[in-house]
Design a protein around this motif. Structure first.
Motif, PDB file in Angstrom:
ATOM      1  N   LYS A 188       0.788   7.316   8.495  1.00 48.31           N
ATOM      2  CA  LYS A 188       0.356   8.479   9.278  1.00 48.31           C
ATOM      3  C   LYS A 188      -0.212   7.952  10.587  1.00 48.31           C
ATOM      4  CE  LYS A 188      -1.128  11.692   5.622  1.00 48.31           C
ATOM      5  NZ  LYS A 188      -2.323  12.325   5.006  1.00 48.31           N
ATOM      6  N   VAL A 221       0.180  14.480   1.376  1.00 48.32           N
ATOM      7  CA  VAL A 221       1.356  14.332   0.514  1.00 48.32           C
ATOM      8  C   VAL A 221       0.984  13.749  -0.851  1.00 48.32           C
ATOM      9  CG1 VAL A 221       3.011  14.142   2.414  1.00 48.32           C
ATOM     10  CG2 VAL A 221       1.881  12.078   1.562  1.00 48.32           C
ATOM     11  N   GLU A 259       0.838  -1.200   0.000  1.00 47.06           N
ATOM     12  CA  GLU A 259       0.000   0.000   0.000  1.00 47.06           C
ATOM     13  C   GLU A 259       0.877   1.255   0.000  1.00 47.06           C
ATOM     14  OE1 GLU A 259      -2.467   1.538  -0.801  1.00 47.06           O
ATOM     15  OE2 GLU A 259      -4.077   1.420   0.674  1.00 47.06           O
ATOM     16  N   ASP A 260       0.320   2.346  -0.494  1.00 46.45           N
ATOM     17  CA  ASP A 260       1.080   3.601  -0.530  1.00 46.45           C
ATOM     18  C   ASP A 260       1.146   4.269   0.844  1.00 46.45           C
ATOM     19  OD1 ASP A 260      -1.657   4.217  -0.539  1.00 46.45           O
ATOM     20  OD2 ASP A 260      -1.544   5.636  -2.205  1.00 46.45           O
ATOM     21  N   ASP A 269      -3.600   5.741   6.547  1.00 48.68           N
ATOM     22  CA  ASP A 269      -4.092   6.977   7.153  1.00 48.68           C
ATOM     23  C   ASP A 269      -4.978   6.585   8.345  1.00 48.68           C
ATOM     24  OD1 ASP A 269      -4.521   9.777   7.249  1.00 48.68           O
ATOM     25  OD2 ASP A 269      -6.319   9.607   6.032  1.00 48.68           O
ATOM     26  N   SER A 270      -6.288   6.472   8.155  1.00 48.78           N
ATOM     27  CA  SER A 270      -7.161   6.031   9.246  1.00 48.78           C
ATOM     28  C   SER A 270      -6.957   4.539   9.534  1.00 48.78           C
ATOM     29  CB  SER A 270      -8.625   6.271   8.882  1.00 48.78           C
ATOM     30  OG  SER A 270      -9.034   5.370   7.872  1.00 48.78           O
ATOM     31  N   GLY A 271      -6.487   3.803   8.521  1.00 51.92           N
ATOM     32  CA  GLY A 271      -6.315   2.367   8.661  1.00 51.92           C
ATOM     33  C   GLY A 271      -7.518   1.590   8.150  1.00 51.92           C
ATOM     34  N   THR A 301      -8.878   1.178   5.091  1.00 50.69           N
ATOM     35  CA  THR A 301      -8.650   0.353   3.898  1.00 50.69           C
ATOM     36  C   THR A 301      -7.989  -0.968   4.260  1.00 50.69           C
ATOM     37  OG1 THR A 301      -8.317   2.382   2.626  1.00 50.69           O
ATOM     38  CG2 THR A 301      -7.620   0.322   1.588  1.00 50.69           C
TER      39      THR A 301
END
Ligand code: IMP
Ligand code: MG
Length: 179
Positions: free
Chosen positions: A130, A152, A98-99, A102-104, A106
């Motif tokens: 993040k 980003v 994965e790239d 964030d929230s987790g 996905t």
């Protein structure tokens, strides 16, 4: 540097060096195995292609497209599978690439789905993490860089489908996504 970026967060050299280290660690763990690497479209493609070329173990490739974000910078809160993998994951050692986490949301959902389908093991590799934004319980097995809560782009990551082709990771100017 692109005019829409405020600054470069990670240079090509930094990306290259760290990805080589992570590839070595993956080689170690999967020695003698033939894992299935699943790239999450589209954001991971640049990282995916650099990472797999640094692996010395044999690896099978597949892709999945999911969306938790619409076209903007705010999560929509629902995982949608837009393109599924072709391979059967039953019994396979799966490496999800994965790239950014964030929230987790996905990856928490994806990991559960792959486990439900009977994957032998599921490891998460992410370029960026993040940590401060986490809402779902997911810890990457391999993380290249922890970053602050800034939006980003580049090296595969987009804003409204732009900037994916930048060779570095840049911080997008706020005025671009705040209108
Ligand atoms: P999560 O489900 O909240 O962890 O979000 C993961 C997805 O959000 C990533 O695959 C990206 O598509 C997107 N995303 C989160 N933060 C950024 C960012 O700073 N730049 C570009 N995309 C991001
Ligand atoms: Mg993405």
């Amino acid at each position: 540097m692109h005019q829409d970026c405020e600054r470069i967060l990670l240079t090509e050299e930094q990306l290259d060096g760290r990805i080589t280290e992570v590839a070595r660690a993956i080689d170690e763990r999967y020695r003698g195995k033939f894992p299935l690497a699943i790239g999450i479209l589209k954001g991971s493609i640049v990282f995916f292609s650099d990472l797999i070329r640094r692996l010395s173990i044999p690896v099978e490739l597949d892709f999945m497209a999911v969306s938790s974000y619409g076209n903007g910078a705010v999560s929509s809160g629902k995982l949608r599978i837009k393109k599924d993998i072709d391979r059967d994951v039953a019994g396979r050692d799966v490496i999800v690439v994965e790239d950014i986490i964030d929230s987790g949301f996905t990856l928490a959902n994806l990991k559960a789905l792959l486990s439900e389908r009977g994957a032998g093991s599921v490891a998460i590799v992410t370029l960026l993490n993040k940590k401060g934004r986490r809402e779902y319980d997911i810890v990457p097995d391999y993380n290249c860089f922890d970053i602050e809560n800034e939006f980003v782009v580049g090296y595969g990551l987009d804003y409204n489908e732009r900037y994916r082709n930048l060779p570095y990771i840049g911080v997008l100017k706020r005025e671009i996504y705040n209108g």
